[in-house]
Design a protein around this motif. Structure first.
Motif, PDB file in Angstrom:
ATOM      1  N   GLN A 136       0.844  -1.207   0.000  1.00  0.00           N
ATOM      2  CA  GLN A 136       0.000   0.000   0.000  1.00  0.00           C
ATOM      3  C   GLN A 136       0.877   1.254   0.000  1.00  0.00           C
ATOM      4  O   GLN A 136       2.011   1.237   0.495  1.00  0.00           O
ATOM      5  N   LYS A 137       0.316   2.369  -0.521  1.00  0.00           N
ATOM      6  CA  LYS A 137       1.162   3.557  -0.742  1.00  0.00           C
ATOM      7  C   LYS A 137       1.746   4.149   0.549  1.00  0.00           C
ATOM      8  O   LYS A 137       2.820   4.736   0.536  1.00  0.00           O
ATOM      9  N   GLU A 138       1.083   3.949   1.681  1.00  0.00           N
ATOM     10  CA  GLU A 138       1.598   4.487   2.949  1.00  0.00           C
ATOM     11  C   GLU A 138       2.845   3.737   3.426  1.00  0.00           C
ATOM     12  O   GLU A 138       3.555   4.207   4.317  1.00  0.00           O
ATOM     13  N   GLY A 140       4.798   0.921   1.061  1.00  0.00           N
ATOM     14  CA  GLY A 140       5.609   0.777  -0.147  1.00  0.00           C
ATOM     15  C   GLY A 140       6.435  -0.491  -0.165  1.00  0.00           C
ATOM     16  O   GLY A 140       6.352  -1.290  -1.082  1.00  0.00           O
TER      17      GLY A 140
END
Ligand code: HEC
Ligand code: HEC
Length: 173
Positions: A136-138, A140
């Protein structure tokens, strides 16, 4: 006779000391070198020297022009300064820190990993985390220690300080 009297005193004193946190260093030694932070923490977290043994740091610092797909080359004298700091504080020298000892002991004598995330101890500790929580982008990737370990910059990776984005506290059971 004297020994018999002193022993309970000694036991009581060491129980008291460890309750204050004097005897056991559960994490890894925090980073103290400002120059290291300046040169090695501009792209990522300032990985503590106690996360890898000496031979790993030597290998990593020898090949900075090809550093995980980027060029992180330093002037020779700066490279030497940082290498000295890393070596002096490496996992095999700081075995009184529990996590350094565990990481170090998990690496076979014939292995020289240059990533903490490639060590057996690290892999074992992180294999139960769902893949989508990592990608997830939070977060990586698992290299982004601070995304989940809120006190990683203090050298503390204890379970109670883990907070995974969009998941929360880690429950082991
Ligand atoms: C130009 C950017 C850059 C600089 C400067 C840099 N790195 Fe890195 N480093 C990376 C990238 C990219 C990775 C791969 C992991 C990631 O994506 O964060 C990485 C990974 C690492 C890892 C492995 C982390 C893991 O996954 O276990 C270590 C250890 C490391 N770097 C140490 C250093 C040291 C020591 C220095 C200073 C001499 C340094 N880095 C400077 C870009 C950089
Ligand atoms: C996606 C979130 C996440 C990231 C990113 C992450 N960790 Fe963890 N880490 C965890 C979880 C969850 C555990 C607990 C595993 C267990 O004990 O069951 C853990 C456990 C640990 C432990 C063992 C702690 C203990 O008390 O047993 C260490 C040491 C550790 N991580 C170091 C790191 C380092 C160093 C990095 C970066 C290179 C990192 N972690 C990146 C989630 C993460």
């Amino acid at each position: 006779m004297k020994k018999l009297i002193l022993l309970p005193l000694f036991v009581a004193a060491s129980v008291y000391a460890s309750s204050l946190g004097f005897n056991e260093n559960r994490g890894v030694a925090p980073v103290t070198d400002k120059f290291y932070i300046k040169e090695c923490a501009s792209c990522h977290f300032a990985y503590q020297p106690g996360l890898l043994p000496e031979r790993s740091w030597v290998k990593l610092m020898k090949n900075l022009e090809n550093h995980f797909g980027t060029d992180a080359t330093l002037e020779p004298q700066d490279n030497k300064k940082i290498l000295n700091y890393l070596v002096d504080n490496s996992a095999d020298k700081f075995t009184n820190y529990k996590r350094s000892a565990k990481i170090n002991n998990s690496i076979g004598g014939d292995e020289t990993p240059i990533a903490v995330t490639d060590t057996r101890y690290f892999i074992k500790k992180h294999r139960e985390i769902r893949q989508n929580l990592i990608t997830q982008k939070e977060v990586g990737s698992l290299s982004n220690c601070m995304a989940c370990h809120t006190t990683a910059d203090k050298g503390s990776y204890s379970e109670r300080d883990i907070n995974i984005p969009n998941y929360g506290k880690w429950e082991n059971d």
